[in-house]
Design an enzyme around this catalytic site. Structure first.
Site, short mmCIF file in Angstrom:
data_model
loop_
_atom_site.label_atom_id
_atom_site.label_comp_id
_atom_site.label_asym_id
_atom_site.label_seq_id
_atom_site.Cartn_x
_atom_site.Cartn_y
_atom_site.Cartn_z
N PRO A 87 46.62 26.16 3.82
CA PRO A 87 46.57 27.18 4.53
C PRO A 87 46.54 28.54 3.82
O PRO A 87 46.19 29.70 4.43
CB PRO A 87 48.13 27.21 5.15
CG PRO A 87 48.50 25.85 4.67
CD PRO A 87 47.88 25.25 3.55
N GLU A 114 55.38 20.99 2.61
CA GLU A 114 55.25 22.52 2.70
C GLU A 114 54.15 23.07 1.64
O GLU A 114 53.78 24.15 1.83
CB GLU A 114 56.47 23.43 2.18
CG GLU A 114 57.62 23.01 3.65
CD GLU A 114 57.10 23.54 4.62
OE1 GLU A 114 56.89 24.73 4.73
OE2 GLU A 114 57.07 22.82 5.76
N ARG A 152 26.24 17.18 7.44
CA ARG A 152 24.97 17.37 8.30
C ARG A 152 24.10 18.18 7.68
O ARG A 152 22.78 18.45 8.41
CB ARG A 152 25.57 17.92 9.73
CG ARG A 152 26.21 19.17 9.97
CD ARG A 152 26.55 19.61 11.26
NE ARG A 152 25.63 19.59 12.05
CZ ARG A 152 24.68 20.73 12.22
NH1 ARG A 152 24.85 21.76 11.05
NH2 ARG A 152 23.79 20.97 12.73
N ASP A 167 16.97 25.10 10.51
CA ASP A 167 16.65 26.22 9.88
C ASP A 167 16.46 27.55 10.87
O ASP A 167 16.98 28.36 10.94
CB ASP A 167 15.26 26.31 9.01
CG ASP A 167 15.48 25.17 7.75
OD1 ASP A 167 16.61 25.17 7.26
OD2 ASP A 167 14.58 24.56 7.56
#
Ligand code: 9D3
Length: 252
Positions: A87, A114, A152, A167
């Protein structure tokens, strides 16, 4: 491209990696996904991977020893990126995906609890990546998402047709609406320009509708979208006519 993924929950990866495009990419040898269970690198009787935080407070912290042992064993003497899904990381986006797609190999470390002992980061981690400002239960889903977005972009992973489109589709805009048969569905007609086969007109319509949607839903994206003078004029007209709907896509 090879992805080596370190996790306490390797079984979570079964679905996304063994279906559809990523499955085909692995079968074709375009990507390789290797999973390593961090628990296999514990040396104590009860295979403990977490402990209470120094200084007190709630939650648990991933112990440094098994995690560092796992990373070093997998990495060997390579200099590839070792990315902690965290995070606290820089926020993933298409630009980061393109950057990571340049490497031959990525090591992805999935945190749980955590977080991980800070010394793991100092000793072994070269990059930290978050997938956005929302709270998950661990780094596994973020790692899968990263593998999907990076894979991908690799040559051959998408069909040749879609690959060529990649593109031209870097327009910095949202997409226009899409339609397929039937031309009338429950009384809703497909815009007539799409049925008439005038390809220049269709392209102009799609571009305009992409701009309209971007204005309505993601006005922040228009700041760096390359627009022609005519398109800037169209945008100014939109701004006059149509009050934008309030942005509900808030981060907190
Ligand atoms: C209460 C403080 N929390 C920090 C925001 C603790 C915390 C919550 C969730 C610590 C770790 C996690 C687990 N999340 C991830 O490991 C994670 C994550 C995420 O939660 N959101 C977006 N991207 C990511 S990448 C890894």
């Amino acid at each position: 491209m090879r992805f080596d993924i370190l996790t306490l929950f390797p079984e979570m990866f079964a679905g996304p990696m063994t279906e559809s495009i990523l499955k085909r990419a692995q079968e074709a040898g375009l990507i390789q996904v290797n999973l390593f269970n961090i628990r296999d690198y514990t040396t104590d009787k009860h295979h403990v991977t977490d402990d209470t935080p120094f200084g007190g407070g709630g939650g648990m912290v991933m112990k440094p020893k098994p995690l560092v042992a796992a990373i070093r064993d997998v990495k060997k003497t390579d200099t590839c990126p070792v990315i902690l899904m965290s995070p606290q990381g820089r926020v993933f986006n298409q630009r980061v995906a393109r950057e990571l797609a340049q490497y031959e190999r990525l090591i992805l470390v999935c945190g749980r609890y955590e977080g991980v002992d800070e010394r793991v980061i100092e000793l072994c981690i070269t990059d930290e990546i978050s997938i956005g400002d929302f709270v998950l239960t661990g780094g596994e889903l973020p790692a899968m998402l990263l593998v999907d977005a990076v894979s991908r972009l690799l040559p051959g992973v998408l069909g040749a047709e879609q690959g060529a489109e990649l593109d031209s589709h870097a327009t910095g805009l949202l997409e226009h609406p899409h339609y397929t048969r039937p031309a009338n569905f429950e009384g809703l007609e497909v815009p007539s320009v799409l049925l008439e086969g005038h390809h220049a007109k269709i392209e102009a319509w799609r571009r305009r509708e992409g701009i309209r949607r971007t204005w309505q839903r993601r006005p922040d994206m228009l700041a760096d979208a390359p627009l022609s003078e005519e398109e800037k004029w169209f945008l100014a007209e939109l701004a006059k006519q149509q009050p934008r709907q309030p942005n509900t896509n808030l981060t907190d």
